[in-house]
Design a protein around this motif. Sequence first.
Motif, PDB file in Angstrom:
ATOM      1  N   THR A  56       0.844  -1.197   0.000  1.00  0.00           N
ATOM      2  CA  THR A  56       0.000   0.000   0.000  1.00  0.00           C
ATOM      3  C   THR A  56       0.878   1.246   0.000  1.00  0.00           C
ATOM      4  OG1 THR A  56      -0.139   0.371   2.404  1.00  0.00           O
ATOM      5  CG2 THR A  56      -1.643  -1.281   1.443  1.00  0.00           C
ATOM      6  N   ARG A  58       0.520   3.418   2.406  1.00  0.00           N
ATOM      7  CA  ARG A  58       0.358   3.862   3.787  1.00  0.00           C
ATOM      8  C   ARG A  58       1.270   3.059   4.713  1.00  0.00           C
ATOM      9  NH1 ARG A  58      -5.681   5.044   5.139  1.00  0.00           N
ATOM     10  NH2 ARG A  58      -4.682   6.843   6.050  1.00  0.00           N
ATOM     11  N   GLU A  60       2.075   0.913   7.977  1.00  0.00           N
ATOM     12  CA  GLU A  60       1.331  -0.003   8.833  1.00  0.00           C
ATOM     13  C   GLU A  60       1.938   0.102  10.230  1.00  0.00           C
ATOM     14  OE1 GLU A  60       0.549  -3.983   7.521  1.00  0.00           O
ATOM     15  OE2 GLU A  60       0.380  -3.367   5.439  1.00  0.00           O
ATOM     16  N   HIS A 105      -2.375  -1.655  12.002  1.00  0.00           N
ATOM     17  CA  HIS A 105      -3.293  -0.631  11.500  1.00  0.00           C
ATOM     18  C   HIS A 105      -2.733  -0.175  10.163  1.00  0.00           C
ATOM     19  CE1 HIS A 105      -6.167   0.487  14.617  1.00  0.00           C
ATOM     20  NE2 HIS A 105      -5.224   0.242  15.508  1.00  0.00           N
ATOM     21  N   GLY A 110      -6.507   3.559  10.416  1.00  0.00           N
ATOM     22  CA  GLY A 110      -7.244   2.792   9.422  1.00  0.00           C
ATOM     23  C   GLY A 110      -7.641   1.407   9.887  1.00  0.00           C
ATOM     24  N   PRO A 111      -8.040   0.580   8.935  1.00  0.00           N
ATOM     25  CA  PRO A 111      -8.472  -0.776   9.249  1.00  0.00           C
ATOM     26  C   PRO A 111      -7.316  -1.625   9.770  1.00  0.00           C
ATOM     27  CG  PRO A 111      -8.262  -0.495   6.882  1.00  0.00           C
ATOM     28  CD  PRO A 111      -8.051   0.853   7.497  1.00  0.00           C
ATOM     29  N   TYR A 134     -13.397  -0.235   9.759  1.00  0.00           N
ATOM     30  CA  TYR A 134     -13.856   0.786   8.828  1.00  0.00           C
ATOM     31  C   TYR A 134     -12.809   1.019   7.734  1.00  0.00           C
ATOM     32  CZ  TYR A 134     -15.500   5.189   6.958  1.00  0.00           C
ATOM     33  OH  TYR A 134     -15.930   6.178   6.116  1.00  0.00           O
ATOM     34  N   GLY A 135     -13.223   0.997   6.499  1.00  0.00           N
ATOM     35  CA  GLY A 135     -12.329   1.237   5.369  1.00  0.00           C
ATOM     36  C   GLY A 135     -11.578   0.011   4.895  1.00  0.00           C
ATOM     37  N   SER A 136     -11.904  -1.166   5.451  1.00  0.00           N
ATOM     38  CA  SER A 136     -11.153  -2.370   5.083  1.00  0.00           C
ATOM     39  C   SER A 136     -11.482  -2.882   3.691  1.00  0.00           C
ATOM     40  CB  SER A 136     -11.398  -3.484   6.106  1.00  0.00           C
ATOM     41  OG  SER A 136     -12.767  -3.851   6.123  1.00  0.00           O
ATOM     42  N   GLY A 137     -12.609  -2.437   3.123  1.00  0.00           N
ATOM     43  CA  GLY A 137     -13.021  -2.916   1.809  1.00  0.00           C
ATOM     44  C   GLY A 137     -12.075  -2.564   0.688  1.00  0.00           C
ATOM     45  N   GLY A 138     -11.256  -1.547   0.872  1.00  0.00           N
ATOM     46  CA  GLY A 138     -10.322  -1.136  -0.170  1.00  0.00           C
ATOM     47  C   GLY A 138      -8.997  -1.869  -0.131  1.00  0.00           C
ATOM     48  N   TYR A 139      -8.817  -2.789   0.814  1.00  0.00           N
ATOM     49  CA  TYR A 139      -7.563  -3.508   0.981  1.00  0.00           C
ATOM     50  C   TYR A 139      -7.811  -5.014   0.955  1.00  0.00           C
ATOM     51  CZ  TYR A 139      -5.915   0.986   2.718  1.00  0.00           C
ATOM     52  OH  TYR A 139      -5.596   2.305   2.840  1.00  0.00           O
TER      53      TYR A 139
END
Length: 159
Positions: A56, A58, A60, A105, A110-111, A134-139
């Motif tokens: 990603t 981002r 972790e 995280h 984030g998720p 929350y927001g885990s659907g994009g990963y």
Amino acid sequence: MKISNKFTTRRAATAAVGIAVAAGATVAGVGLANAGTLPVTHPGEPTTAMTITNHTNRYEWLAGATNGGQQWVNAPQEVLAPGASETVVSVAPNSPYMTDFVNYHVGAFGPIATYELENVRGDVNTAMTGMSGYGSGGYWIHANIDSWYPNVNVSYDQW
């Protein structure tokens, strides 16, 4: 306000150290361990090597880790930078099985990315690996088991 500034400064400093350590480890060839080369106290005791790669953009941040009361040889890093990899290694002296969990995280808030490995005769799996919150659907996480009980090597690619 001071608390959030102190918190942000600490995270930034930790990230810088994490990047330096990851870069140094890559140059030195550290992190190339695999479960079949670990020192064991009893023949046949489980060993695991979990190679985690953050694909990603981002950072972790370590949210928690457990190896079921066994021993870390190479514990998870506090921060895994974008594009970086780490190899988390553990052994289970005097035990016929082990289960490792590493939770990060994705981003500061984030998720949660959960990297899980169960190393037991007849049932090596990564069944509890995945994203939550929350927001885990994009990963998503791709797990690949490269070798089996008792010396398990698994690679995780988090996208």
